[in-house]
Design a protein around this motif. Structure first.
Motif, PDB file in Angstrom:
ATOM      1  N   VAL A 161       0.928  -1.213   0.053  1.00  0.00           N
ATOM      2  CA  VAL A 161       0.041   0.069   0.097  1.00  0.00           C
ATOM      3  C   VAL A 161       0.859   1.276   0.072  1.00  0.00           C
ATOM      4  N   ALA A 162       0.552   2.136  -0.883  1.00  0.00           N
ATOM      5  CA  ALA A 162       1.308   3.435  -0.932  1.00  0.00           C
ATOM      6  C   ALA A 162       1.043   4.376   0.168  1.00  0.00           C
ATOM      7  N   ALA A 163       2.018   5.313   0.476  1.00  0.00           N
ATOM      8  CA  ALA A 163       1.852   6.244   1.684  1.00  0.00           C
ATOM      9  C   ALA A 163       0.492   6.874   1.400  1.00  0.00           C
ATOM     10  N   THR A 164       0.033   7.267   2.601  1.00  0.00           N
ATOM     11  CA  THR A 164      -1.318   7.860   2.705  1.00  0.00           C
ATOM     12  C   THR A 164      -1.258   9.552   2.396  1.00  0.00           C
ATOM     13  N   PRO A 165      -2.137  10.003   1.400  1.00  0.00           N
ATOM     14  CA  PRO A 165      -1.790  11.471   1.269  1.00  0.00           C
ATOM     15  C   PRO A 165      -2.424  12.244   2.548  1.00  0.00           C
ATOM     16  N   ALA A 166      -1.781  13.569   2.456  1.00  0.00           N
ATOM     17  CA  ALA A 166      -2.700  14.339   3.654  1.00  0.00           C
ATOM     18  C   ALA A 166      -4.144  14.636   3.310  1.00  0.00           C
TER      19      ALA A 166
END
Length: 595
Positions: free
Chosen positions: A41-46
């Motif tokens: 899973v990619a980093a969660t955006p702000a």
């Protein structure tokens, strides 16, 4: 510090209410991992601003109205989700243009949700009535005379007219609306009958080779589109679960619960279904935040698909907003989905791409043709994501980390300035080793907020002598802090305290709360406004209802703290406590602006 990413698990509130369900979902995941080829899973955006999300919805809706025939649109099922979104956008923005579009659509179609008979004409043709009801409920001009007649006649509708799962989105939310409009219980009973038929039977003569096993697969927590798909397997040997079809179901749960009285006997079933499906969908999300048309075989149609993704996002965002889904677990899922929808699906002109066109099973989406229901689903998702505005941090602690707590899903990196080796994350919770006589502290310095509402779940081993202190820091400015904490005694009684930089401003014994040897506690702390700042604290046992009243409320005007600050958590064990060391777990941490 060492960290490893793992797939998110089901929400804390789902786990608390149904341990058996969690085990079931986890068991399904073991089988699913081998054929879901998404990378980590990619980093969660702000979190996006409300304004940016609403603007994205307006761009999509306005573009399609101008280029897709909005001014000549009929009242069929393809357009109904689009005008549901127009109605939601009018509620969010107050733009009179959207009210004009809604009224013109109703007048152009004589305010009637009817169509020539066909296998799917009812409830497909009824979906538009949802929009007209919602308009009237908000005081917009809408003629419900024809709708009253149709709904009264549909009380006699045979249950097997709802034989495909799309019918739930098109028709199910109407029944509690008409129960409210008329005060007649028959309307509430009708949606239970229709839903139960789909779930437990689902037979239709319109499809070949059907049984009466129902369309809900309890082992997968997903729905077959209709009974012909129950025995089918795809080219990879997997069951055929269609993204948009399951999106219709999940969104139907949300749209029904939005208007359904919580005392309705069917409400608990719809809440549980929303939770169960959401938990199953989390590990099926792609690294780009999007879901694929085939949920269990994404490689068959590897392009991201907009309509299913948008419907999932709409329902999950609603679940977070209303407390049905744990924000720490599901907010990162929704934020990744919105990033995909706003970058993959939405182009700079307002064209909504990657929509699967009309069908009844997984297929490749189109990058050249959009369609009204897909644009509507996109904008509906946006209106619910916009209502999540205000989240500052969310951490379900699903990663693994040693020598610290790693990086929160939302909120940045955790700082552990004292003895970082006492902090770790095991994939299910943060673990804080707390020796007697010592404080352990971690903070999210990347969060900067004046008004903060902070919640987390603490797992503990109750000391056999003295007390254990569990705290959330709602505002930290330098070394100064506003903190709320729960003090657990050796007998299990709990005291709620509000503190300023270690000084107790007020302490209150929480009546009726006794903690077992290994119970979990929920702690919620607010720091609101400045000069003075109001600090509020409440604490309750995990798995029970949150109290409606704050246990402690105090005000303070200490100059150093009358500004924005970071957030954090602390633990402390009395110096002469037994045992001489405990491990406290922390889970499902969220922070947002109050209101």
């Amino acid at each position: 510090m060492t960290t490893t990413s793992t797939s998110p698990r089901g929400g804390g509130r789902v786990r608390a209410r149904s341990r058996a369900l969690t085990v079931l979902v986890a068991g399904v995941l073991v089988a699913a991992v081998s054929f879901v080829p998404h990378p980590a899973v990619a980093a969660t955006p702000a979190p996006p601003s409300r304004a940016s999300v609403v603007q994205a919805a307006r761009l999509a809706v306005d573009h399609f109205y101008a280029t897709g025939g909005g001014a000549t649109s009929d009242a069929g099922w393809r357009w109904a989700p689009y005008f549901m979104a127009v109605e939601a956008l009018h509620r969010e923005t107050g733009d009179a243009t959207y009210a004009q579009w809604l009224q013109a659509w109703g007048e152009r179609n004589a305010w009637t949700g009817d169509a020539p008979p066909s296998p799917t004409s009812n409830p497909d043709s009824r979906a538009a009535i949802q929009v007209w009801y919602d308009m009237a409920a908000r005081g917009l001009p809408a003629d419900l005379g024809q709708s009253d007649t149709l709904m009264a006649a549909d009380l006699a509708l045979p249950a097997d007219r709802y034989w495909w799962i799309d019918a739930m989105f098109m028709g199910l939310p109407l029944w509690p609306r008409w129960a409210t409009r008329t005060g007649e219980s028959a309307y509430a009973a009708k949606h239970a009958q229709l839903y139960t038929y789909l779930r437990d039977d689902g037979f239709t003569t319109y499809r070949r080779g059907c049984g009466r096993t129902g369309l809900f697969d309890a082992t997968e927590s997903l729905w077959w589109r209709d009974c012909q798909f129950v025995p089918q397997r795809d080219a990879l040997g997997h069951k055929v679960f269609w993204s948009r079809g399951n999106g219709w179901v999940l969104a139907a749960m949300a749209r029904t619960l939005m208007v359904q009285p919580p005392t309705d006997p069917q409400a608990a079933e719809y809440r549980a279904m929303l939770q169960r499906m959401a938990a199953r969908l989390v590990p099926l999300q792609g690294a780009d935040g999007m879901w694929r048309s085939s949920l269990l075989s994404p490689s068959l149609y590897p392009a991201p698909e907009t309509s299913g993704t948008a419907l999932f996002t709409y329902a999950m965002a609603y679940g977070i907003r209303t407390g049905l889904l744990d924000a720490a677990t599901y907010l990162p899922v929704v934020l990744r989905a919105w990033q995909g929808l706003s970058t993959v699906s939405l182009t700079s002109t307002g064209f909504v791409s990657n929509c699967q066109l009309v069908g009844d099973q997984p297929a490749a989406p189109s990058t050249t043709t959009s369609i009204a229901y897909c644009v509507g689903a996109f904008a509906l998702a946006a209106t619910e994501v916009a209502r999540l505005d205000g989240y500052l941090a969310a951490d379900p602690f699903t990663r693994t980390a040693t020598n610290g707590l790693g990086t929160a899903e939302v909120g940045g990196a955790w700082t552990t300035p004292v003895v970082p080796t006492d902090f770790s994350v095991d994939g299910t919770a943060a673990r804080v080793r707390t020796p007697a006589g010592h404080t352990r502290y971690a903070n999210l310095a990347g969060v900067s907020s004046q008004d903060t509402d902070l919640t987390a779940t603490f797992g503990l081993t109750r000391p056999t002598s003295r007390s254990l202190y569990l705290a959330l820091v709602a505002r930290q400015v330098g070394s100064a802090t506003y903190t709320g904490r729960a003090v657990v005694s050796s007998t299990g009684t709990v005291q709620a305290q509000a503190q300023r930089s270690g000084t107790t401003l007020r302490a209150v014994a929480v009546p009726g709360l006794v903690v077992g040897a290994t119970d979990r506690l929920r702690l919620r702390v607010q720091a609101v406004s400045v000069a003075p700042t109001t600090v509020r604290v409440r604490v309750w046992k995990d798995g029970t209802a949150e109290p409606s009243a704050w246990a402690v409320t105090v005000t303070d005007s200490t100059a150093a703290l009358q500004t924005r600050g970071a957030i954090g958590l602390t633990t402390y064990l009395s110096a002469d406590a037994t045992p001489s060391q405990v491990v406290v777990t922390v889970d499902d941490l969220t922070a947002r602006r109050p209101g």
